[in-house]
Design a protein around this motif. Structure first.
Motif, mmCIF file in Angstrom:
data_model
loop_
_atom_site.group_PDB
_atom_site.id
_atom_site.type_symbol
_atom_site.label_atom_id
_atom_site.label_comp_id
_atom_site.label_asym_id
_atom_site.label_seq_id
_atom_site.Cartn_x
_atom_site.Cartn_y
_atom_site.Cartn_z
ATOM 1 N N PHE A 131 43.773 -8.611 16.395
ATOM 2 C CA PHE A 131 43.238 -9.944 16.701
ATOM 3 C C PHE A 131 42.203 -9.894 17.825
ATOM 4 O O PHE A 131 41.123 -10.474 17.724
ATOM 5 C CB PHE A 131 44.377 -10.893 17.080
ATOM 6 C CG PHE A 131 45.393 -11.090 15.995
ATOM 7 C CD1 PHE A 131 45.079 -11.801 14.857
ATOM 8 C CD2 PHE A 131 46.654 -10.529 16.097
ATOM 9 C CE1 PHE A 131 46.008 -11.981 13.842
ATOM 10 C CE2 PHE A 131 47.593 -10.691 15.091
ATOM 11 C CZ PHE A 131 47.266 -11.417 13.959
ATOM 12 N N VAL A 132 42.553 -9.209 18.904
ATOM 13 C CA VAL A 132 41.641 -9.164 20.054
ATOM 14 C C VAL A 132 40.325 -8.495 19.675
ATOM 15 O O VAL A 132 39.261 -8.885 20.157
ATOM 16 C CB VAL A 132 42.322 -8.454 21.246
ATOM 17 C CG1 VAL A 132 41.323 -8.203 22.373
ATOM 18 C CG2 VAL A 132 43.482 -9.304 21.768
ATOM 19 N N SER A 133 40.369 -7.522 18.792
ATOM 20 C CA SER A 133 39.144 -6.855 18.354
ATOM 21 C C SER A 133 38.190 -7.813 17.652
ATOM 22 O O SER A 133 36.983 -7.568 17.598
ATOM 23 C CB SER A 133 39.486 -5.685 17.427
ATOM 24 O OG SER A 133 40.262 -4.723 18.109
ATOM 25 N N LEU A 134 38.740 -8.908 17.121
ATOM 26 C CA LEU A 134 37.921 -9.952 16.500
ATOM 27 C C LEU A 134 37.710 -11.121 17.454
ATOM 28 O O LEU A 134 37.288 -12.200 17.032
ATOM 29 C CB LEU A 134 38.580 -10.438 15.204
ATOM 30 C CG LEU A 134 38.565 -9.460 14.034
ATOM 31 C CD1 LEU A 134 39.423 -9.973 12.891
ATOM 32 C CD2 LEU A 134 37.135 -9.212 13.561
ATOM 33 N N ALA A 135 38.020 -10.907 18.729
ATOM 34 C CA ALA A 135 37.878 -11.936 19.769
ATOM 35 C C ALA A 135 38.808 -13.115 19.528
ATOM 36 O O ALA A 135 38.508 -14.241 19.933
ATOM 37 C CB ALA A 135 36.419 -12.403 19.863
ATOM 38 N N GLU A 139 48.895 -14.794 16.130
ATOM 39 C CA GLU A 139 49.370 -16.020 15.498
ATOM 40 C C GLU A 139 50.760 -15.791 14.905
ATOM 41 O O GLU A 139 51.367 -14.754 15.140
ATOM 42 C CB GLU A 139 48.372 -16.493 14.422
ATOM 43 C CG GLU A 139 47.626 -15.374 13.717
ATOM 44 C CD GLU A 139 48.448 -14.615 12.699
ATOM 45 O OE1 GLU A 139 49.571 -14.196 13.016
ATOM 46 O OE2 GLU A 139 47.943 -14.399 11.591
ATOM 47 N N ALA A 140 51.261 -16.777 14.167
ATOM 48 C CA ALA A 140 52.564 -16.688 13.493
ATOM 49 C C ALA A 140 53.730 -16.518 14.475
ATOM 50 O O ALA A 140 54.762 -15.973 14.122
ATOM 51 C CB ALA A 140 52.576 -15.545 12.478
ATOM 52 N N ALA A 141 53.552 -17.023 15.704
ATOM 53 C CA ALA A 141 54.560 -16.874 16.768
ATOM 54 C C ALA A 141 54.758 -15.413 17.148
ATOM 55 O O ALA A 141 55.738 -15.053 17.805
ATOM 56 C CB ALA A 141 55.894 -17.508 16.385
ATOM 57 N N MET A 218 58.137 -22.876 15.908
ATOM 58 C CA MET A 218 57.109 -23.867 15.596
ATOM 59 C C MET A 218 56.276 -24.186 16.826
ATOM 60 O O MET A 218 55.044 -24.297 16.751
ATOM 61 C CB MET A 218 57.755 -25.143 15.062
ATOM 62 C CG MET A 218 58.321 -25.006 13.666
ATOM 63 S SD MET A 218 57.054 -24.655 12.443
ATOM 64 C CE MET A 218 56.039 -26.108 12.646
ATOM 65 N N ALA A 219 56.921 -24.326 17.972
ATOM 66 C CA ALA A 219 56.199 -24.625 19.204
ATOM 67 C C ALA A 219 55.232 -23.495 19.550
ATOM 68 O O ALA A 219 54.089 -23.740 19.961
ATOM 69 C CB ALA A 219 57.188 -24.851 20.348
ATOM 70 N N GLN A 220 55.670 -22.257 19.370
ATOM 71 C CA GLN A 220 54.794 -21.113 19.667
ATOM 72 C C GLN A 220 53.641 -21.041 18.669
ATOM 73 O O GLN A 220 52.492 -20.752 19.056
ATOM 74 C CB GLN A 220 55.598 -19.818 19.635
ATOM 75 C CG GLN A 220 54.881 -18.617 20.224
ATOM 76 C CD GLN A 220 54.805 -18.664 21.746
ATOM 77 O OE1 GLN A 220 55.378 -19.543 22.370
ATOM 78 N NE2 GLN A 220 54.109 -17.713 22.335
ATOM 79 N N ILE A 221 53.911 -21.309 17.401
ATOM 80 C CA ILE A 221 52.860 -21.303 16.382
ATOM 81 C C ILE A 221 51.792 -22.339 16.712
ATOM 82 O O ILE A 221 50.588 -22.067 16.611
ATOM 83 C CB ILE A 221 53.461 -21.570 14.983
ATOM 84 C CG1 ILE A 221 54.221 -20.333 14.498
ATOM 85 C CG2 ILE A 221 52.367 -21.952 13.980
ATOM 86 C CD1 ILE A 221 55.005 -20.560 13.222
ATOM 87 N N LEU A 222 52.218 -23.524 17.129
ATOM 88 C CA LEU A 222 51.255 -24.580 17.452
ATOM 89 C C LEU A 222 50.426 -24.206 18.679
ATOM 90 O O LEU A 222 49.211 -24.431 18.707
ATOM 91 C CB LEU A 222 51.989 -25.903 17.681
ATOM 92 C CG LEU A 222 52.630 -26.514 16.432
ATOM 93 C CD1 LEU A 222 53.441 -27.762 16.793
ATOM 94 C CD2 LEU A 222 51.573 -26.869 15.385
ATOM 95 N N ALA A 223 51.078 -23.629 19.689
ATOM 96 C CA ALA A 223 50.347 -23.208 20.888
ATOM 97 C C ALA A 223 49.329 -22.130 20.554
ATOM 98 O O ALA A 223 48.180 -22.162 21.012
ATOM 99 C CB ALA A 223 51.332 -22.712 21.948
ATOM 100 N N PHE A 228 43.799 -20.116 18.981
ATOM 101 C CA PHE A 228 43.104 -19.420 17.904
ATOM 102 C C PHE A 228 41.871 -20.213 17.481
ATOM 103 O O PHE A 228 40.768 -19.661 17.342
ATOM 104 C CB PHE A 228 44.052 -19.251 16.714
ATOM 105 C CG PHE A 228 43.648 -18.188 15.728
ATOM 106 C CD1 PHE A 228 44.240 -16.941 15.760
ATOM 107 C CD2 PHE A 228 42.689 -18.446 14.760
ATOM 108 C CE1 PHE A 228 43.887 -15.957 14.852
ATOM 109 C CE2 PHE A 228 42.331 -17.475 13.845
ATOM 110 C CZ PHE A 228 42.925 -16.223 13.882
ATOM 111 N N ALA A 229 42.053 -21.527 17.283
ATOM 112 C CA ALA A 229 40.937 -22.381 16.878
ATOM 113 C C ALA A 229 39.854 -22.400 17.946
ATOM 114 O O ALA A 229 38.650 -22.371 17.640
ATOM 115 C CB ALA A 229 41.441 -23.794 16.596
#
Length: 260
Positions: A131-135, A139-141, A218-223, A228-229
């Protein structure tokens, strides 16, 4: 629905197959939607006792279609995004989830395994979370689940450096239940799913609920989704996706004086 997700239900086992082998099973918005629909529907279908997730061809999945990432970053992709529904369906599923993984499992291909209750790897499996390599960010908690599973040091190395983990290490670290020769992968995964399907469903789902807290996930996924967005709109992400399209290494150092 999409032709790139094959769905079958036999013997209480709902099989969901990512079937876009010409694109390394890279996941599109439509594929996320089909997967989410199937897992959500399974919750109220007494004929489904186990969900089996697999990939067609020589790779489990290359992760999210990078072209769609680039389109989002450029503001060119409109409409509902189904990836969040897919992740939430995994976190909320009361049905046991089994995964059969061959070849590469990139990004969400690896993080979805953290929601699976039994993971069978072929001996050629390679897990990575670049993920970090794509800046971007995990995700997915997985920012919660991965350190809990394998420890902070290993998890940070996987996330921040994009280090690839082979099947034997994944087994030793607790990311998988079995490693089998490639030719035995489907049979082993189906056998485990069949054993689960014969167990008392209520006891299985209650045990799963006691072991996992869907609300915390769910809380972690939303955070994570919010971050991410936000990261998709950064100059770092634009450089990452431009470099990918131009088939060159990204140069993040040149961005040091620009807003991150």
């Amino acid at each position: 629905m999409t032709e790139h997700i094959k769905i079958a239900n036999e013997g209480g086992i709902l099989s969901l197959t990512m079937a876009r082998p010409d694109k390394k099973n890279a996941l599109t918005n439509a594929m996320y939607g089909a997967l989410a629909d199937a897992i959500e529907a399974a919750e109220t279908d007494p004929a489904v006792r186990v969900v089996l997730i697999r990939g067609e061809g020589d790779m489990f999945t290359a992760g999210n279609d990078v072209g769609e990432f680039a389109a989002i970053a450029a503001g060119n992709l409109q409409g509902e995004r189904h990836v969040s529904r897919f992740l939430q369906s995994l976190a909320r599923s009361s049905r046991p989830l089994v995964a059969a993984v061959q070849g590469r499992a990139v990004g969400i291909g690896t993080t979805m395994l953290l929601h699976c209750d039994l993971v069978v790897l072929a001996d050629n499996a390679l897990l990575s979370t670049p993920f970090v390599s794509l800046a971007l960010v995990p995700e997915a908690a997985s920012s919660l689940l991965m350190p809990l599973r394998i420890g902070y040091a290993r998890a940070f190395e996987m996330f921040a450096l994009g280090e690839t983990v082979n099947a034997s290490s994944a087994l030793a670290w607790g990311l998988a239940n079995r490693v089998v020769p490639l030719e035995q992968l489907d049979a082993e995964a189906k056998a485990l799913a069949a054993r689960l399907a014969k167990q008392p469903a209520g006891a299985v789902s209650t045990t799963k609920r006691l072991m996992r807290n869907p609300e915390a996930l769910m809380a972690q996924i939303l955070a994570e989704s919010e971050q991410f967005a936000a990261r998709l709109q950064t100059v770092e992400a634009r450089e990452a996706f431009t470099a990918f399209a131009e088939r060159r290494p990204p140069d993040f150092l040149k961005l040091a004086k620009q807003p991150a």
